[in-house]
Design an enzyme around this catalytic site. Structure first.
Site, mmCIF file in Angstrom:
data_model
loop_
_atom_site.group_PDB
_atom_site.id
_atom_site.type_symbol
_atom_site.label_atom_id
_atom_site.label_comp_id
_atom_site.label_asym_id
_atom_site.label_seq_id
_atom_site.Cartn_x
_atom_site.Cartn_y
_atom_site.Cartn_z
ATOM 1 N N HIS A 116 0.824 -1.209 0.000
ATOM 2 C CA HIS A 116 0.000 0.000 0.000
ATOM 3 C C HIS A 116 0.859 1.260 0.000
ATOM 4 O O HIS A 116 0.356 2.331 0.325
ATOM 5 C CB HIS A 116 -0.909 0.010 1.245
ATOM 6 C CG HIS A 116 -1.966 -1.052 1.200
ATOM 7 N ND1 HIS A 116 -2.511 -1.605 2.330
ATOM 8 C CD2 HIS A 116 -2.567 -1.675 0.164
ATOM 9 C CE1 HIS A 116 -3.420 -2.509 1.989
ATOM 10 N NE2 HIS A 116 -3.461 -2.569 0.685
ATOM 11 N N HIS A 117 2.141 1.137 -0.365
ATOM 12 C CA HIS A 117 2.974 2.350 -0.317
ATOM 13 C C HIS A 117 2.516 3.349 -1.361
ATOM 14 O O HIS A 117 2.805 4.535 -1.277
ATOM 15 C CB HIS A 117 4.460 2.020 -0.502
ATOM 16 C CG HIS A 117 4.844 1.685 -1.913
ATOM 17 N ND1 HIS A 117 4.508 0.497 -2.500
ATOM 18 C CD2 HIS A 117 5.518 2.398 -2.856
ATOM 19 C CE1 HIS A 117 4.963 0.484 -3.749
ATOM 20 N NE2 HIS A 117 5.572 1.628 -3.987
ATOM 21 N N ARG A 118 1.812 2.863 -2.391
ATOM 22 C CA ARG A 118 1.153 3.731 -3.367
ATOM 23 C C ARG A 118 -0.241 3.173 -3.594
ATOM 24 O O ARG A 118 -0.429 1.949 -3.627
ATOM 25 C CB ARG A 118 1.886 3.692 -4.705
ATOM 26 C CG ARG A 118 3.216 4.374 -4.709
ATOM 27 C CD ARG A 118 3.235 5.420 -5.833
ATOM 28 N NE ARG A 118 4.568 5.922 -6.086
ATOM 29 C CZ ARG A 118 5.197 6.760 -5.295
ATOM 30 N NH1 ARG A 118 4.637 7.158 -4.174
ATOM 31 N NH2 ARG A 118 6.404 7.182 -5.587
ATOM 32 N N LYS A 141 -2.476 -2.566 -7.880
ATOM 33 C CA LYS A 141 -2.798 -2.931 -9.262
ATOM 34 C C LYS A 141 -2.272 -4.316 -9.566
ATOM 35 O O LYS A 141 -1.168 -4.683 -9.163
ATOM 36 C CB LYS A 141 -2.084 -1.900 -10.176
ATOM 37 C CG LYS A 141 -2.440 -1.999 -11.623
ATOM 38 C CD LYS A 141 -3.670 -1.183 -11.948
ATOM 39 C CE LYS A 141 -4.131 -1.431 -13.374
ATOM 40 N NZ LYS A 141 -4.858 -2.708 -13.496
ATOM 41 N N LYS A 179 7.443 -4.668 -10.072
ATOM 42 C CA LYS A 179 7.296 -4.332 -11.493
ATOM 43 C C LYS A 179 6.877 -2.867 -11.650
ATOM 44 O O LYS A 179 7.449 -2.127 -12.443
ATOM 45 C CB LYS A 179 6.198 -5.246 -12.057
ATOM 46 C CG LYS A 179 6.091 -5.285 -13.546
ATOM 47 C CD LYS A 179 4.905 -6.124 -13.999
ATOM 48 C CE LYS A 179 5.006 -7.583 -13.616
ATOM 49 N NZ LYS A 179 3.974 -8.410 -14.300
ATOM 50 N N ASP A 239 8.342 2.643 -12.895
ATOM 51 C CA ASP A 239 7.955 3.965 -12.417
ATOM 52 C C ASP A 239 6.469 4.237 -12.664
ATOM 53 O O ASP A 239 6.075 5.286 -13.177
ATOM 54 C CB ASP A 239 8.827 5.044 -13.081
ATOM 55 C CG ASP A 239 8.878 6.308 -12.241
ATOM 56 O OD1 ASP A 239 8.435 6.257 -11.087
ATOM 57 O OD2 ASP A 239 9.344 7.344 -12.754
ATOM 58 N N LYS A 289 -2.683 -8.885 -6.773
ATOM 59 C CA LYS A 289 -3.011 -9.967 -7.706
ATOM 60 C C LYS A 289 -4.246 -10.681 -7.213
ATOM 61 O O LYS A 289 -4.492 -10.750 -6.001
ATOM 62 C CB LYS A 289 -1.858 -10.970 -7.777
ATOM 63 C CG LYS A 289 -1.840 -11.767 -9.055
ATOM 64 C CD LYS A 289 -1.354 -10.907 -10.184
ATOM 65 C CE LYS A 289 -1.003 -11.661 -11.410
ATOM 66 N NZ LYS A 289 -0.169 -10.814 -12.283
ATOM 67 N N SER A 335 -2.033 -0.417 -18.853
ATOM 68 C CA SER A 335 -3.162 -0.341 -17.917
ATOM 69 C C SER A 335 -3.170 1.031 -17.242
ATOM 70 O O SER A 335 -4.231 1.629 -17.026
ATOM 71 C CB SER A 335 -3.025 -1.396 -16.818
ATOM 72 O OG SER A 335 -3.557 -2.616 -17.234
HETATM 73 N N1 GLU Z 1 -1.587 -9.198 -15.397
HETATM 74 C C1 GLU Z 1 -0.624 -8.307 -15.931
HETATM 75 C C2 GLU Z 1 0.688 -8.433 -15.168
HETATM 76 O O1 GLU Z 1 0.950 -9.428 -14.549
HETATM 77 C C3 GLU Z 1 -1.130 -6.893 -16.004
HETATM 78 C C4 GLU Z 1 -1.504 -6.267 -14.709
HETATM 79 C C5 GLU Z 1 -2.197 -4.921 -14.861
HETATM 80 O O2 GLU Z 1 -2.329 -4.455 -15.975
HETATM 81 O O3 GLU Z 1 -2.615 -4.394 -13.842
HETATM 82 O O4 GLU Z 1 1.535 -7.593 -15.252
#
Ligand code: GLU
Length: 472
Positions: A65-67, A71, A95, A100, A107, A363
């Site tokens: 949750h640092h940002r 996602k 990632k 950045d 996930k 995304s």
């Molecule tokens: N599932 C993709 C990943 O592992 C995309 C994740 C996303 O777009 O939030 O990077």
């Protein structure tokens, strides 16, 4: 203990620890970075088409949750379990930091084999999962934003967005609760090919580094390099397509039921068409079938692109892998111990947390488009075209040269959504590679690219923590 007996999250943490040991970040901050912040395990009932009820296991992990928002994709697979989802959520944190992108990692996973369910059943499962996430505040444009992953695509994302929007009250950014949506329903052009194109950009950057190519005994540039791709899913297909369009030669493609080899180069689109028609890549005219499928990983080639599953190169087969560059298009394809052996023998491994960041990058662009409520390029495309046209007119009258209609069309072009997405992706992948490569040079090339990427990520996350309040 053999490498494959180590759990996926232990592998990720092992790589993290190797890099952390080289940083000067305090152990308590490292501990905070490493652990999952929230883990939600849920079970819910779904009505099957035959009237019966089935109980489904699912997860959502918000690693950091640092940002905010966090996602990461949602996968449908029978291999889904808490350890796997935690490992993949952690990889998302690193990632995003490497690329950045201002998100924490997350996930999700639903433990099903999607081929056993009808379209209507998949819709019920996806909508119920979304509803459950919403009840616990595990989804929302500013909270946690899912996306496609293995076994899911634009249709599932549309169901998620629709469910969320039906449940939200007057929330103007609701459509930004998920990315990877169909273009007609809040998606962005260029999202589908984003991960594969990002893989290509990453490989291109690595192949343009004269020092590294010299070390490997290879010429610079992608052109002429031989490539083996494992997995012709969305990522593998697009990576193979963009690599061949840039002059690389795809000499083998592996799928779960076997591999095909053609040293003169496989036509990737023809292979895809053949699979759509026959149900398999095997038997592609002009190429030879190879069994078992995993034998393709051991072929002589310049670049091996594992684009399918985690843990495909392990202590067991690493001694037989001959590729000079391994491009991790999938998440976690090289087990931690195998990675150590590969870097000892000078193989260049382009790590997953960098190389497959193209998906989340685009995304991010989709999410920005949703929050902006305007398609990128809409405001400036026509204006730019007029500026270029005026410039061409001025050059013509000053020089006497007359541009052909073709030249005018090529030069006086304003950027549309896809142009901007691709250029933003190229910029992101190129910058990230330079940062990782520079980090490696700072360690006199004594660390591998994965460790360098972790160092870049850990430093960025740690500096975010410096500014965060700890409550109470
Ligand atoms: N599932 C993709 C990943 O592992 C995309 C994740 C996303 O777009 O939030 O990077």
């Amino acid at each position: 203990m053999s490498t494959s007996a180590i759990s996926f999250s232990d592998q990720v943490n092992k790589n993290f620890d190797r890099a952390a040991a080289l940083s000067d970040i305090p152990p308590d901050v490292l501990e905070q970075i490493r652990n999952s912040n929230s883990v939600y395990k849920l079970t819910f009932p779904v009505r099957r088409d035959n009237g019966g009820i089935e109980v489904i296991d699912a997860y959502r992990v918000e690693h950091s949750h640092h940002r905010l928002p966090t996602k990461g994709g949602i996968r449908f697979s029978l291999a889904v379990n808490q350890d796997e989802v935690e490992a993949l959520a952690a990889l998302m944190t690193y990632k995003c930091a490497v690329a950045d992108i201002p998100y924490g990692g997350a996930k999700g996973g639903i433990c099903i084999d999607r081929s056993l369910y009808s379209e209507a059943e998949l819709e019920r499962i996806t909508r119920r999962y979304t509803f459950e996430l919403l009840k616990k505040n595990f989804i929302g444009p500013g909270v946690d934003v899912p996306a496609p992953d293995m076994g899911t695509g634009a249709q599932e994302m549309a169901w998620i967005a629709d469910t969320y929007m039906q449940m939200s009250r007057n929330e103007i950014d609701a459509i930004g609760c998920v990315t990877g949506k169909p273009v007609q329903f809040g998606g962005i052009r260029g999202r589908k090919e984003a991960t594969g194109l990002g893989v290509y950009f990453g490989i291109r950057e690595a192949c343009d580094d004269a020092d590294d190519m010299k070390q490997l005994g290879l010429k610079t540039g992608v052109e002429g390099k031989t490539v083996v791709v494992q997995g012709l899913g969305n990522v593998g297909f697009h990576a193979a397509k963009f690599l061949s369009e840039s002059g690389a030669k795809v000499i083998a493609i592996a799928e779960y039921d076997g591999a095909i080899v053609d040293r003169s180069g496989i036509d990737v689109e023809a292979c895809q068409k053949h699979r759509q028609e026959t149900g398999s890549i095997l038997g592609l005219p002009g190429s030879e079938d190879l069994q078992p499928s995993a034998a393709a990983l051991e072929l002589e080639c310049d670049i091996l692109v594992p684009a399918a599953l985690e843990n495909v190169i392990t202590g067991e087969n690493v001694g037989r892998v001959k590729a000079k560059i391994i491009a991790e298009a999938a998440n976690g394809p090289v087990a931690a111990d195998a990675g150590e052996q590969l870097s000892k023998r000078g193989c260049l491994v382009l790590p997953d947390m960098y190389l497959n960041a193209g998906g989340v990058t685009v995304s991010y662009f989709e999410w920005l488009k949703n929050l902006d409520h305007v398609r990128p390029g809409r405001m400036e495309k026509r204006f730019e075209e007029n500026v270029y046209r005026n410039l061409l007119d001025a050059i013509e009258s000053a020089s006497g040269y007359s541009f052909s209609a073709e030249e005018r069309k090529g030069i006086a072009k304003g950027a549309d959504e896809q142009d901007l997405v691709r250029s933003g992706l190229d910029e992101t992948m190129t910058n990230a590679y330079r940062n990782i490569r520079e980090q490696r040079r700072r360690h006199k090339d004594q660390v591998d690219l994965r460790t360098s990427a972790f160092l870049v990520a850990i430093n960025r996350i740690a500096s975010a923590y410096e500014h965060l309040g700890i409550f109470p």
